[in-house]
Design a protein around this motif. Sequence first.
Motif, PDB file in Angstrom:
ATOM      1  N   ALA A  61       0.833  -1.204   0.000  1.00  0.00           N
ATOM      2  CA  ALA A  61       0.000   0.000   0.000  1.00  0.00           C
ATOM      3  C   ALA A  61       0.869   1.256   0.000  1.00  0.00           C
ATOM      4  CB  ALA A  61      -0.931  -0.005   1.211  1.00  0.00           C
TER       5      ALA A  61
ATOM      6  N   VAL B  15      -2.710   6.091   2.993  1.00  0.00           N
ATOM      7  CA  VAL B  15      -2.822   4.657   3.256  1.00  0.00           C
ATOM      8  C   VAL B  15      -3.674   4.457   4.495  1.00  0.00           C
ATOM      9  CG1 VAL B  15      -1.551   2.552   3.808  1.00  0.00           C
ATOM     10  CG2 VAL B  15      -0.596   4.194   2.192  1.00  0.00           C
TER      11      VAL B  15
ATOM     12  N   SER C 286      -5.324  -3.241   3.920  1.00  0.00           N
ATOM     13  CA  SER C 286      -4.674  -1.978   3.569  1.00  0.00           C
ATOM     14  C   SER C 286      -5.260  -1.426   2.274  1.00  0.00           C
ATOM     15  CB  SER C 286      -3.174  -2.179   3.393  1.00  0.00           C
ATOM     16  OG  SER C 286      -2.647  -2.756   4.559  1.00  0.00           O
ATOM     17  N   ASN C 287      -5.634  -0.164   2.310  1.00  0.00           N
ATOM     18  CA  ASN C 287      -6.194   0.501   1.141  1.00  0.00           C
ATOM     19  C   ASN C 287      -5.465   1.811   0.894  1.00  0.00           C
ATOM     20  OD1 ASN C 287      -8.298  -1.436   0.864  1.00  0.00           O
ATOM     21  ND2 ASN C 287      -9.397  -0.413   2.509  1.00  0.00           N
TER      22      ASN C 287
END
Length: 105
Positions: free
Chosen positions: A13, A29, A47-48
């Motif tokens: 990420a 993040v 996680s994005n």
Amino acid sequence: MQIAYRARDITEAHIVAGLLNANGIEAHVGGHYLQGAMGEIGAAGFSNVHVEDEDLYRARELVREYEAGGHATVAADGGDDKPDFYARWFLLALAIVAVFLINLY
């Protein structure tokens, strides 16, 4: 904010967020605390990478290029940064010093 990329782990990420930031897209993040809840096990899928709504299309283009293994174009000053160039010269200098020291003793 929109999710531009769902990473496997927090490291990936941050790599994608760095790629987006390098191309002028402000990226954040998310998922740090969710991943820590799993302890020492490498948790995946929490996680994005988030971007602003107006940057979503360009961010997803860069992510698609990243996933395809292509070289995403970084909006740089036109400088040609080649870390291998410096590493090769360092190794050459190190080899010359080593040969000199071996012949000295």
